[in-house]
Design an enzyme around this catalytic site. Structure first.
Site, PDB file in Angstrom:
ATOM      1  N   HIS A 100      -3.648   4.650  -0.127  1.00  0.00           N
ATOM      2  CA  HIS A 100      -2.628   3.827   0.540  1.00  0.00           C
ATOM      3  C   HIS A 100      -2.521   4.073   2.034  1.00  0.00           C
ATOM      4  O   HIS A 100      -1.517   3.692   2.635  1.00  0.00           O
ATOM      5  CB  HIS A 100      -1.244   4.104  -0.048  1.00  0.00           C
ATOM      6  CG  HIS A 100      -1.072   3.648  -1.451  1.00  0.00           C
ATOM      7  ND1 HIS A 100      -0.593   2.399  -1.780  1.00  0.00           N
ATOM      8  CD2 HIS A 100      -1.316   4.268  -2.626  1.00  0.00           C
ATOM      9  CE1 HIS A 100      -0.540   2.297  -3.096  1.00  0.00           C
ATOM     10  NE2 HIS A 100      -0.978   3.414  -3.631  1.00  0.00           N
ATOM     11  N   LYS A 142      11.323  -1.779   7.565  1.00  0.00           N
ATOM     12  CA  LYS A 142      10.213  -0.925   7.114  1.00  0.00           C
ATOM     13  C   LYS A 142      10.499   0.497   7.584  1.00  0.00           C
ATOM     14  O   LYS A 142      11.391   0.683   8.423  1.00  0.00           O
ATOM     15  CB  LYS A 142       8.875  -1.415   7.665  1.00  0.00           C
ATOM     16  CG  LYS A 142       8.894  -1.718   9.169  1.00  0.00           C
ATOM     17  CD  LYS A 142       7.601  -2.312   9.640  1.00  0.00           C
ATOM     18  CE  LYS A 142       7.408  -3.768   9.338  1.00  0.00           C
ATOM     19  NZ  LYS A 142       6.485  -4.076   8.276  1.00  0.00           N
ATOM     20  N   ARG A 143       9.735   1.473   7.079  1.00  0.00           N
ATOM     21  CA  ARG A 143       9.914   2.842   7.567  1.00  0.00           C
ATOM     22  C   ARG A 143       9.786   2.866   9.079  1.00  0.00           C
ATOM     23  O   ARG A 143       9.043   2.071   9.658  1.00  0.00           O
ATOM     24  CB  ARG A 143       8.802   3.739   6.998  1.00  0.00           C
ATOM     25  CG  ARG A 143       9.016   4.159   5.586  1.00  0.00           C
ATOM     26  CD  ARG A 143       7.898   5.076   5.130  1.00  0.00           C
ATOM     27  NE  ARG A 143       6.606   4.413   5.110  1.00  0.00           N
ATOM     28  CZ  ARG A 143       5.470   4.953   5.534  1.00  0.00           C
ATOM     29  NH1 ARG A 143       5.448   6.176   6.038  1.00  0.00           N
ATOM     30  NH2 ARG A 143       4.333   4.299   5.466  1.00  0.00           N
ATOM     31  N   LYS A 189       3.961   1.419  13.315  1.00  0.00           N
ATOM     32  CA  LYS A 189       4.538   0.128  12.912  1.00  0.00           C
ATOM     33  C   LYS A 189       5.141  -0.595  14.122  1.00  0.00           C
ATOM     34  O   LYS A 189       5.448  -1.765  14.077  1.00  0.00           O
ATOM     35  CB  LYS A 189       5.599   0.332  11.835  1.00  0.00           C
ATOM     36  CG  LYS A 189       5.010   0.880  10.530  1.00  0.00           C
ATOM     37  CD  LYS A 189       6.069   1.034   9.460  1.00  0.00           C
ATOM     38  CE  LYS A 189       5.543   1.703   8.202  1.00  0.00           C
ATOM     39  NZ  LYS A 189       4.928   0.789   7.235  1.00  0.00           N
ATOM     40  N   THR A 228       4.137  -4.745   2.248  1.00  0.00           N
ATOM     41  CA  THR A 228       4.584  -5.598   1.145  1.00  0.00           C
ATOM     42  C   THR A 228       5.841  -6.374   1.558  1.00  0.00           C
ATOM     43  O   THR A 228       6.129  -7.426   1.007  1.00  0.00           O
ATOM     44  CB  THR A 228       4.891  -4.764  -0.126  1.00  0.00           C
ATOM     45  OG1 THR A 228       5.593  -3.584   0.270  1.00  0.00           O
ATOM     46  CG2 THR A 228       3.628  -4.371  -0.858  1.00  0.00           C
ATOM     47  N   LYS A 246       7.208 -10.239   0.741  1.00  0.00           N
ATOM     48  CA  LYS A 246       8.545 -10.561   0.236  1.00  0.00           C
ATOM     49  C   LYS A 246       9.220 -11.592   1.137  1.00  0.00           C
ATOM     50  O   LYS A 246       9.842 -12.545   0.660  1.00  0.00           O
ATOM     51  CB  LYS A 246       9.403  -9.291   0.162  1.00  0.00           C
ATOM     52  CG  LYS A 246       8.934  -8.317  -0.886  1.00  0.00           C
ATOM     53  CD  LYS A 246       9.597  -6.957  -0.750  1.00  0.00           C
ATOM     54  CE  LYS A 246       8.816  -5.917  -1.550  1.00  0.00           C
ATOM     55  NZ  LYS A 246       9.068  -4.540  -1.169  1.00  0.00           N
TER      56      LYS A 246
HETATM   57  O1  DL6 Z   1       0.427   0.278  -0.727  1.00  0.00           O
HETATM   58  C1  DL6 Z   1       1.791   0.374  -0.535  1.00  0.00           C
HETATM   59  C2  DL6 Z   1       2.084   0.796   0.884  1.00  0.00           C
HETATM   60  C3  DL6 Z   1       1.418  -0.094   1.903  1.00  0.00           C
HETATM   61  O2  DL6 Z   1       1.885  -1.404   1.777  1.00  0.00           O
HETATM   62  C4  DL6 Z   1       1.699   0.412   3.313  1.00  0.00           C
HETATM   63  O3  DL6 Z   1       0.953  -0.324   4.225  1.00  0.00           O
HETATM   64  C5  DL6 Z   1       1.299   1.883   3.395  1.00  0.00           C
HETATM   65  O4  DL6 Z   1       1.678   2.424   4.649  1.00  0.00           O
HETATM   66  C6  DL6 Z   1       1.959   2.687   2.295  1.00  0.00           C
HETATM   67  N1  DL6 Z   1       1.402   4.005   2.298  1.00  0.00           N
HETATM   68  C7  DL6 Z   1       2.103   5.113   2.169  1.00  0.00           C
HETATM   69  C8  DL6 Z   1       1.304   6.376   2.107  1.00  0.00           C
HETATM   70  N2  DL6 Z   1       1.418   7.165   3.198  1.00  0.00           N
HETATM   71  N3  DL6 Z   1       1.362   6.925   4.363  1.00  0.00           N
HETATM   72  N4  DL6 Z   1       1.267   6.670   5.418  1.00  0.00           N
HETATM   73  O5  DL6 Z   1       3.312   5.115   2.061  1.00  0.00           O
HETATM   74  O6  DL6 Z   1       1.637   2.117   1.017  1.00  0.00           O
END
Ligand code: DL6
Length: 802
Positions: free
Chosen positions: A347, A533-534, A539, A641, A645
């Protein structure tokens, strides 16, 4: 299921009375929620048991999704909806003069995940059940979820999230399925008397892993699966004998989602968590398989284990341990079974997010795991060296530089490695995991992420769901590719008007929520521009910050009046130790404070930073979004994701050609998405040339210069070193994420968006095309692809149609 309102009312009254020995009319919201939750769960009991029996009686292939994080969101509405009784429940509660919305508000959200990875796991479990596939979750029952975010003077403050303080109606503690997990101590091998070796353990810490099972009810009850979350306890043998320190060691395993891993102890605890849920999970999977009474070589025919990133990669040595030490198989047979059972999803592209463990710590905590990994590594090198030579083989070693490389273990010990969007998979193949791709090309495949339309449209946006159904019928609900039929409405003025009305209602609902929660009145005629988002530098929330400052100055300093009003909505948590991310939050909050209180500006510009962003808040925000900001530096976001959405809810994406934005662009067409900035090749060339000089952009672009200066020249009150650090990240530390380079194209694209909004019909048309093109991003399709290509699993039966 069949349920009349009358029956529900009777059941509810009885349930309440039996639980609290009183009439429901005396109940607090908490009591009403608990009674309703357990009642809905009880409606699922029969189906759940039948499916468990069905899986065993018919020796169904079962899939186990191992993940250190899940973000399921609230269960009440989802379960009632999937059981097909939501409307009955609503009517029944109305008859009882109870308010479902109030009851739902009480439900705590299990924040036992952080972001996309955990939410993806939960979408996949929802889709697995909806498709009638036996797909179960395996994870940790953290006592405290991800922290609760509070803003104090604009700063993020983290508070404990005690989501389990009251009894949780959805789970069942399952004592009979408890297993023991061993850690620490010494392990040595001795003759087992039948020609082999067996391990002898000394001085281990034995931990009782107790499962809590949560029913995963499929839409229309296609099947019911299990989300099994493990809790760590003292074993009955050790009860009363263990010293305080050891008890504490056990207790802390499922205390917090994220131990502070800046310390040795914190890292060690995280490793303990990983082994804990992996060992408990694999033991329970093997127990399940034994009920089939089949030869062990058939394990891969009956079991698939998908590991969600590398945190559960210890599945590989743990399965080997059980097969070697307990089942007494030869190494070769055990290895074949393991590789054919396990599959790995990657991921991330960020190298710093690739997990490694320091050998000393690992060996001390998990001695038997280390022995097995050492042997896997030895055999890998022995096999590959003659084929691929020293340099390539070295690059793929699991153990090197004093570290254990978990991604290497995951690829070598599994039969499938997938990325989560097509660009991401390409990057894995030709860049970050290149050497592995050369060695095992057939193992690599792409599985673009998906989202469940049930939570992220049907339930959170009933207005839009109703409109689509009115226009194209019901079929799309179970077959989202049918959403494309909605395209036929793109020139239907009436439909476009209705769509606009639905969006406005959702904006008003969000505005009401913001007013109640944060006391701010927002302008529902403005564009709702959403970035949820985080919080992470890649980002690029800081790029959006520059964009907003630029707008502010255009109004405030340049006196521009002809500017499209916008409300900028953020939702994000910063990792507690991530200084830069926290500074971005502080600056955005102070800018919000400045702008929202300035009457010269606030009819054109407002900022809302939603406190404590989580799944439930997302369900308020997403239906109201008009612009979806997906602005990561190209090549950095694995998939995303949130982009899917918001698209599904009619937002138009402003984004870079990164992650799944690329596929969104391809499906919706370039006229219906706003792409800006460098693409991945340009970023790569820029990285290689080493010729990027952010100052050049700063000095030659007065708008950019002015926005950056505002971070440090007192324009934003109450911001001191926070603004300076962001300024320095841009100009002193080389602007790692090329914000300055992409700024110009970003703000220009935003101006195009403003222009488009002047023409509401055209805006609504593009919005409709986004909805109609979102079908392929349903997690139902993603899971179906995993089932066919990787798991070789089949549905129990097809879901009933609506
Ligand atoms: O696959 C789910 C999600 C992706 O949509 C994001 O793009 C991706 O950043 C996230 N990955 C994580 C793992 N660690 N990091 N960085 O959270 O997975």
């Amino acid at each position: 299921m069949e349920l009349t309102t009358k029956q529900f009312v009777k059941d509810f009254k009885e349930r309440y009375f039996n639980k609290y020995s009183n009439e429901y009319t005396t109940g607090t919201d908490e009591q009403l929620y608990y009674a309703l939750g357990t009642l809905i769960r009880s409606y699922a009991s029969k189906g759940w048991k039948n499916m468990r029996d069905n899986y065993i009686d018919n020796r169904r292939k079962q899939v186990y999704y191992f993940s250190i994080e899940f973000l399921p969101g609230k269960f009440l509405l989802k379960n009632a909806y999937n059981l097909g009784i939501l409307e009955t429940v609503k009517e029944g509660l109305k008859e009882l003069d109870l308010d479902l919305d109030r009851i739902v508000e009480i439900e705590p959200e299990p924040a036992i995940g952080n972001g996309g990875l955990g939410r993806l796991a939960s979408c996949y479990l929802d889709s697995g059940a909806a498709l009638g596939l036996p797909v179960h979750g395996n994870g940790i029952r953290y006592k405290y979820g991800l922290f609760k975010q509070k803003f104090v003077d604009g700063h993020q403050v983290e508070l404990p999230d005690n989501w389990l303080k009251d009894p949780y109606p959805w789970e069942i503690r399952n004592n009979v399925s408890a297993v023991t997990v061993r850690m620490g101590g010494n392990v040595w091998m001795r003759e087992d008397g039948i020609g082999g070796l067996e391990p002898v353990y000394e001085d281990t810490l034995d931990i009782l892993a107790v499962p809590y099972d949560n029913a995963l009810i499929g839409y229309n009850e296609a099947t019911t699966n299990n989300l099994r979350l493990w809790s760590a306890e003292v074993t009955p043998e050790d009860e009363g004998k263990l010293d305080k320190h050891s008890r504490l060691q056990i207790k802390e395993i499922n205390e917090n989602l994220y131990p502070d891993d800046t310390t040795y102890e914190g890292k060690r605890l995280r490793l303990k968590q990983e082994y804990f849920f992996v060992s408990a999970g694999v033991q329970s999977v093997i127990r399940q398989f034994k009920k089939y009474d089949l030869p062990r070589k058939q394990i891969p025919d009956k079991i698939a284990i998908q590991i969600n990133d590398t945190h559960p990669a210890l599945v590989i040595p743990e399965l080997m341990r059980i097969l070697l030490d307990e089942e007494k198989l030869s190494w070769e047979r055990a290895w074949e079974i393991t590789v054919n059972t396990v599959a790995y999803t990657n991921h991330t592209i960020l190298s710093e997010a690739m997990e490694t463990w320091e050998i000393g710590m690992f060996k001390e905590l998990l001695p038997r795991m280390y022995q097995i990994i050492e042997e896997i590594n030895r055999r890998h090198v022995q096999e590959q060296l003659p084929l691929y030579g020293r340099s390539l083989t070295y690059a793929t070693q699991i153990i090197k530089d004093g570290q254990i490389h978990m991604a290497h273990l995951a690829i070598i010990g599994s039969h499938s490695t997938n990325g989560v969007a097509s660009l991401h998979t390409e990057i894995l193949k030709d860049d970050s995991l290149k050497q592995f791709y050369e060695m095992f090309p057939h193992r690599f495949n792409n599985k673009t992420n998906g989202i469940t339309q049930r939570r992220f449209l049907h339930l959170c946006n009933p207005g839009l769901t109703e409109l689509i159904t009115k226009k194209i019928g019901n079929e799309w609900k179970t077959n989202p590719s049918e959403l494309k039929i909605f395209k036929g409405q793109e020139t239907n003025k009436q439909t476009l008007k209705e769509l606009e009305k639905v969006k406005l209602a959702n904006k008003k609902r969000l505005a009401k929520y913001v007013k109640e929660q944060q006391g701010l009145e927002i302008n529902t005629d403005a564009i709702f521009d959403v970035m949820i988002k985080r919080l992470h530098a890649y980002k690029r929330q800081q790029l959006q910050l520059l964009h907003i400052i630029d707008r502010y100055l255009r109004i405030k300093v340049d006196g521009e009046t002809d500017i499209q009003p916008r409300v900028f909505i953020f939702g994000a948590k910063a990792a507690p130790g991530y200084r830069f991310a926290k500074q971005v939050i502080k600056v955005i909050n102070e800018l919000a404070n400045l702008i929202n209180h300035d009457d010269e500006v606030n009819d054109k510009l407002q900022i809302v930073f939603i406190e404590n962003y989580n799944v439930s808040k997302a369900e308020y925000i997403i239906p109201a979004a008009e612009i979806s900001e997906q602005i990561s530096l190209a090549g950095k976001e694995a998939s995303g994701t949130g982009n899917m959405k918001m698209m599904l809810n009619g937002a138009i994406t402003v984004g870079t050609m990164d992650g799944a934005n690329v596929e969104i662009h391809d499906y919706v067409g370039e006229d219906n998405i706003y792409i800006f900035g460098m693409d991945r090749e340009e970023v790569r060339d820029m990285n290689w040339s080493g010729g990027y000089n952010p100052r050049e952009f700063y000095e030659t672009n007065p708008r950019l210069q002015r926005a950056i200066n505002a971070l440090v020249d007192g324009t934003i009150p109450n911001v001191t070193h926070e603004g300076r650090d962001i300024y320095d990240a841009f100009l002193v530390h080389g602007d790692e994420y090329y914000c300055l380079k992409d700024f110009d194209s970003f703000v220009h694209v935003q101006e195009d968006v403003d222009k488009l909004y002047q023409n509401k019909t055209e805006w609504n048309r593009k919005s409709l095309l986004n909805i109609a093109s979102a079908g392929p991003f349903s997690s139902d399709f993603a899971v179906a692809r995993y089932a066919t290509d990787i798991w070789n699993a089949r549905p129990v039966h097809k879901a009933k149609k609506d």
